[in-house]
Motif scaffolding. Structure first.
Motif, short mmCIF file in Angstrom:
data_model
loop_
_atom_site.label_atom_id
_atom_site.label_comp_id
_atom_site.label_asym_id
_atom_site.label_seq_id
_atom_site.Cartn_x
_atom_site.Cartn_y
_atom_site.Cartn_z
N ILE A 114 68.35 -39.33 -17.99
CA ILE A 114 69.06 -39.91 -19.13
C ILE A 114 70.54 -39.98 -18.81
O ILE A 114 71.17 -38.97 -18.54
N CYS A 115 71.08 -41.19 -18.85
CA CYS A 115 72.51 -41.37 -18.66
C CYS A 115 73.15 -41.49 -20.04
O CYS A 115 72.78 -42.35 -20.83
N THR A 116 74.09 -40.59 -20.32
CA THR A 116 74.82 -40.64 -21.58
C THR A 116 76.20 -41.21 -21.30
O THR A 116 76.96 -40.64 -20.53
N VAL A 117 76.49 -42.34 -21.93
CA VAL A 117 77.77 -43.03 -21.76
C VAL A 117 78.53 -42.93 -23.07
O VAL A 117 77.99 -43.25 -24.13
N ASP A 118 79.77 -42.48 -22.99
CA ASP A 118 80.62 -42.42 -24.17
C ASP A 118 81.70 -43.49 -24.01
O ASP A 118 82.47 -43.49 -23.05
N LEU A 119 81.70 -44.43 -24.95
CA LEU A 119 82.65 -45.54 -24.92
C LEU A 119 83.67 -45.38 -26.05
O LEU A 119 83.38 -44.76 -27.07
N ILE A 151 68.18 -43.01 -13.08
CA ILE A 151 68.33 -43.26 -14.52
C ILE A 151 67.12 -44.03 -15.05
O ILE A 151 66.77 -45.10 -14.55
N ASP A 152 66.50 -43.46 -16.10
CA ASP A 152 65.36 -44.09 -16.76
C ASP A 152 65.74 -44.67 -18.13
O ASP A 152 65.19 -45.68 -18.56
N THR A 153 66.65 -43.98 -18.83
CA THR A 153 67.10 -44.41 -20.15
C THR A 153 68.60 -44.18 -20.27
O THR A 153 69.18 -43.40 -19.51
N VAL A 154 69.20 -44.84 -21.26
CA VAL A 154 70.64 -44.72 -21.48
C VAL A 154 70.92 -44.41 -22.94
O VAL A 154 70.38 -45.06 -23.83
N LYS A 155 71.75 -43.42 -23.16
CA LYS A 155 72.20 -43.03 -24.50
C LYS A 155 73.65 -43.45 -24.61
O LYS A 155 74.48 -43.05 -23.80
N ILE A 156 73.96 -44.28 -25.60
CA ILE A 156 75.33 -44.75 -25.78
C ILE A 156 75.96 -44.02 -26.97
O ILE A 156 75.44 -44.06 -28.08
N ILE A 158 79.67 -43.52 -29.12
CA ILE A 158 80.91 -44.26 -29.37
C ILE A 158 81.96 -43.28 -29.86
O ILE A 158 81.78 -42.66 -30.92
N ASP A 159 83.01 -43.13 -29.08
CA ASP A 159 84.13 -42.25 -29.40
C ASP A 159 83.65 -40.83 -29.73
O ASP A 159 84.11 -40.21 -30.68
N GLY A 160 82.70 -40.34 -28.94
CA GLY A 160 82.19 -38.99 -29.11
C GLY A 160 81.09 -38.84 -30.14
O GLY A 160 80.46 -37.80 -30.24
N ASN A 161 80.82 -39.88 -30.93
CA ASN A 161 79.78 -39.84 -31.96
C ASN A 161 78.43 -40.02 -31.29
O ASN A 161 78.16 -41.05 -30.68
N GLU A 162 77.56 -39.02 -31.42
CA GLU A 162 76.27 -39.04 -30.74
C GLU A 162 75.18 -39.81 -31.47
O GLU A 162 74.11 -40.02 -30.94
N SER A 163 75.42 -40.22 -32.71
CA SER A 163 74.41 -40.97 -33.47
C SER A 163 75.01 -42.21 -34.12
O SER A 163 74.90 -42.40 -35.32
N PRO A 164 75.65 -43.03 -33.33
CA PRO A 164 76.29 -44.20 -33.95
C PRO A 164 75.30 -45.31 -34.26
O PRO A 164 74.27 -45.46 -33.62
N SER A 165 75.65 -46.08 -35.26
CA SER A 165 74.96 -47.33 -35.52
C SER A 165 75.88 -48.40 -34.94
O SER A 165 77.10 -48.28 -35.02
N PHE A 166 75.31 -49.41 -34.36
CA PHE A 166 76.13 -50.42 -33.71
C PHE A 166 75.90 -51.76 -34.40
O PHE A 166 74.84 -52.36 -34.28
N GLY A 168 75.17 -52.58 -37.24
CA GLY A 168 74.12 -52.67 -38.24
C GLY A 168 72.78 -53.11 -37.68
O GLY A 168 71.79 -53.15 -38.40
N HIS A 169 72.72 -53.42 -36.40
CA HIS A 169 71.47 -53.89 -35.80
C HIS A 169 70.86 -52.90 -34.81
O HIS A 169 69.71 -53.03 -34.44
N PHE A 170 71.66 -51.95 -34.35
CA PHE A 170 71.17 -51.02 -33.34
C PHE A 170 71.43 -49.58 -33.75
O PHE A 170 72.54 -49.22 -34.10
N ASP A 171 70.38 -48.79 -33.67
CA ASP A 171 70.51 -47.35 -33.86
C ASP A 171 70.64 -46.77 -32.45
O ASP A 171 69.72 -46.83 -31.65
N LEU A 172 71.80 -46.23 -32.16
CA LEU A 172 72.06 -45.70 -30.82
C LEU A 172 71.89 -44.19 -30.75
O LEU A 172 72.39 -43.55 -29.84
N SER A 173 71.16 -43.62 -31.70
CA SER A 173 71.00 -42.16 -31.72
C SER A 173 70.02 -41.65 -30.67
O SER A 173 70.04 -40.48 -30.33
N GLU A 174 69.18 -42.52 -30.13
CA GLU A 174 68.20 -42.13 -29.11
C GLU A 174 68.46 -42.91 -27.82
O GLU A 174 68.95 -44.04 -27.86
N PRO A 175 68.08 -42.34 -26.68
CA PRO A 175 68.21 -43.07 -25.41
C PRO A 175 67.34 -44.33 -25.42
O PRO A 175 66.24 -44.33 -25.97
N LEU A 176 67.85 -45.37 -24.81
CA LEU A 176 67.15 -46.66 -24.76
C LEU A 176 66.66 -46.94 -23.35
O LEU A 176 67.41 -46.82 -22.39
#
Length: 185
Positions: A114-119, A151-156, A158-166, A168-176
């Motif tokens: 799992i690659c965790t990227v913080d943007l 890398i099999d999945t990516v967790k995004i 945003i600004d340190g928030n581990e459960s962001p919504s992006f 309104g169309h994407f729930d980024l709380s889980e690795p994709l």
């Protein structure tokens, strides 16, 4: 005759020990790969790596691959370099940028596939504008990073928030996982 037999037997044992050390077998007790530190001196070329980045087409329907060779700077991880290259945009004029140029990569860590990227917050502010645009931004990152073997999945984040919504169309709380249906050669 006995002496010659001992010499031949000794040579075979020595040869067997030599080939078993260089056969590439790893010690099963220590399953972690040994990390080697590569130091470069002035004049040495940095290690380069060929990567595949994915950028959207003009209609934001598909992601198209773009091969690129990168040379990560000292202290920069390959994962960070890949996202930075995505932010820089495509070299192919027929493709469009997937991520706004004002976004910064705060960190990128890979563990257990799992690659965790913080943007930076600009990712959520500058890359919204409909589900197609948001999908291209997210999967440009996910598909590009999942090209790496580890890398099999990516967790995004945003600004340190581990459960962001992006957008309104994407729930980024889980690795994709990558979405291969979005890729068109």
């Amino acid at each position: 005759m006995k002496k010659a037999l001992y010499i031949i037997l000794s040579m075979l044992i020595a040869l067997g020990a030599f080939t078993s050390c260089s056969s590439g077998k790893t010690d099963t007790k220590n399953t972690e790969p040994k990390k080697t530190e590569t130091k470069t001196t002035e004049g040495d070329a940095p290690k380069s790596k060929e990567i595949t980045l994915y950028f959207p087409d003009d209609a934001a329907l598909y992601l198209h691959p773009e091969k690129r060779t990168i040379e990560p700077k000292d202290g920069t991880k390959v994962e960070e370099s890949i996202v930075s290259e995505l932010i820089a945009g495509p070299e192919n004029e027929e493709l469009k940028p997937s991520i706004s140029g004002d976004v910064m990569v705060l960190s990128a860590e890979t563990q257990d596939g799992i690659c965790t990227v913080d943007l930076s917050a600009e990712f959520a502010q500058s890359n919204v504008g409909g589900s197609a645009k948001e999908c291209m931004a997210v999967y440009s990152i996910v598909n590009s990073l999942c090209e790496l073997d580890n890398i099999d999945t990516v967790k995004i984040n945003i600004d340190g928030n581990e459960s962001p919504s992006f957008g309104g169309h994407f729930d980024l709380s889980e690795p994709l996982p990558p979405d291969m249906e979005l890729i068109q050669e």
